[in-house]
Design an enzyme around this catalytic site. Structure first.
Site, mmCIF file in Angstrom:
data_model
loop_
_atom_site.group_PDB
_atom_site.id
_atom_site.type_symbol
_atom_site.label_atom_id
_atom_site.label_comp_id
_atom_site.label_asym_id
_atom_site.label_seq_id
_atom_site.Cartn_x
_atom_site.Cartn_y
_atom_site.Cartn_z
ATOM 1 N N ASN A 106 0.853 -1.191 0.000
ATOM 2 C CA ASN A 106 0.000 0.000 0.000
ATOM 3 C C ASN A 106 0.885 1.235 0.000
ATOM 4 O O ASN A 106 2.020 1.190 0.470
ATOM 5 C CB ASN A 106 -0.876 0.000 1.265
ATOM 6 N N HIS A 108 0.853 5.265 1.348
ATOM 7 C CA HIS A 108 0.144 6.167 2.262
ATOM 8 C C HIS A 108 0.891 7.497 2.296
ATOM 9 O O HIS A 108 2.118 7.515 2.407
ATOM 10 C CB HIS A 108 0.103 5.542 3.664
ATOM 11 N N ALA A 172 6.192 12.881 -4.829
ATOM 12 C CA ALA A 172 7.107 11.869 -4.268
ATOM 13 C C ALA A 172 6.492 10.475 -4.383
ATOM 14 O O ALA A 172 7.194 9.501 -4.694
ATOM 15 C CB ALA A 172 7.425 12.206 -2.820
#
Ligand code: GRF
Length: 219
Positions: A106, A108, A172
């Protein structure tokens, strides 16, 4: 070269999906996206999958177990080896997470374990931190936990609001997610407890994640 078969789960915009699509367009990249699943029919990311000629599915079951069963079927029938959650906004069934443990990642938009859950950029601004960033991690049943594969740091600037900070972090993210998938596909990740050991030279990878850090070290 056999490329790692990746399935991507989305709920919305799909800009991280797009970053992965663009990375996989390079034949030298060691992974390909073989299927995209959205839990929302109106997710704009579905059009990105369509434009790239990637098979895509909407699984909108409101029942958590039914969603997991349907997603699992699609992923297995596509021969998926790695599941990448990219802006996927549903809590996943624990059995599904356990079945894909160490094969599901994942992204985040914070430097976990800081600011898990919703609105991490708002949380970062409220906390007054000078840096935030993004994290790619293996998925575990507790949301936004799990061994960390890669992180990138971005500054929080005076005058930032949630959108400005989110945009800086997102830039990013678009570097870090393709990097993390590449490291996985190259077989360079080994989970040791809660830490991910990355085999091989790290400096070029750190440069991808955090170009600003190296730029300031040089200057
Ligand atoms: C990203 O910030 C990602 O880190 C978070 O949700 C957002 C999804 O954006 N999990 P996109 O759909 O990839 O554009």
């Amino acid at each position: 070269m056999t490329r790692l078969r990746v399935g991507v789960l989305i709920s919305g915009r799909g800009s991280n999906l797009q970053a992965l699509i663009e990375a996989t367009a390079d034949p030298a990249y060691p992974a390909e996206i073989v299927t995209v699943i959205s839990n929302r029919a109106e997710a704009p990311g579905l059009a990105r999958a369509a434009a790239a000629g990637i098979s895509h599915h909407v699984i909108a079951e409101s029942d958590r177990a039914a969603f997991a069963a349907a997603a699992d079927r699609v992923l297995r029938s596509a021969g998926v080896e790695l599941v990448a959650l990219a802006g996927f906004m549903r809590i996943l069934d624990t059995g599904f997470v356990e079945a894909w443990a160490d094969r599901m990642i994942n992204i985040h938009p914070s430097l976990l374990p800081a600011f898990p859950g919703l609105h991490p950029q708002r949380q970062a601004l409220a906390a007054g931190v000078k840096f935030s960033g993004c994290t790619v991690h293996f998925v575990r049943p507790v949301m936004d936990t799990g061994p960390i594969i890669a992180q990138a740091v971005v500054p929080v600037e005076d005058g930032d609001d949630e959108d400005r900070l989110a945009d800086r972090i997102l830039a990013a993210e678009h570097r870090v997610y393709p990097l993390a998938v590449r490291l996985y596909a190259e077989g360079r990740l080994r989970i040791v407890g809660n830490r991910v050991a990355v085999a091989g030279a790290m400096a070029p990878d750190i440069a991808v994640m955090n170009p600003e850090l190296l730029a300031s070290a040089d200057g």
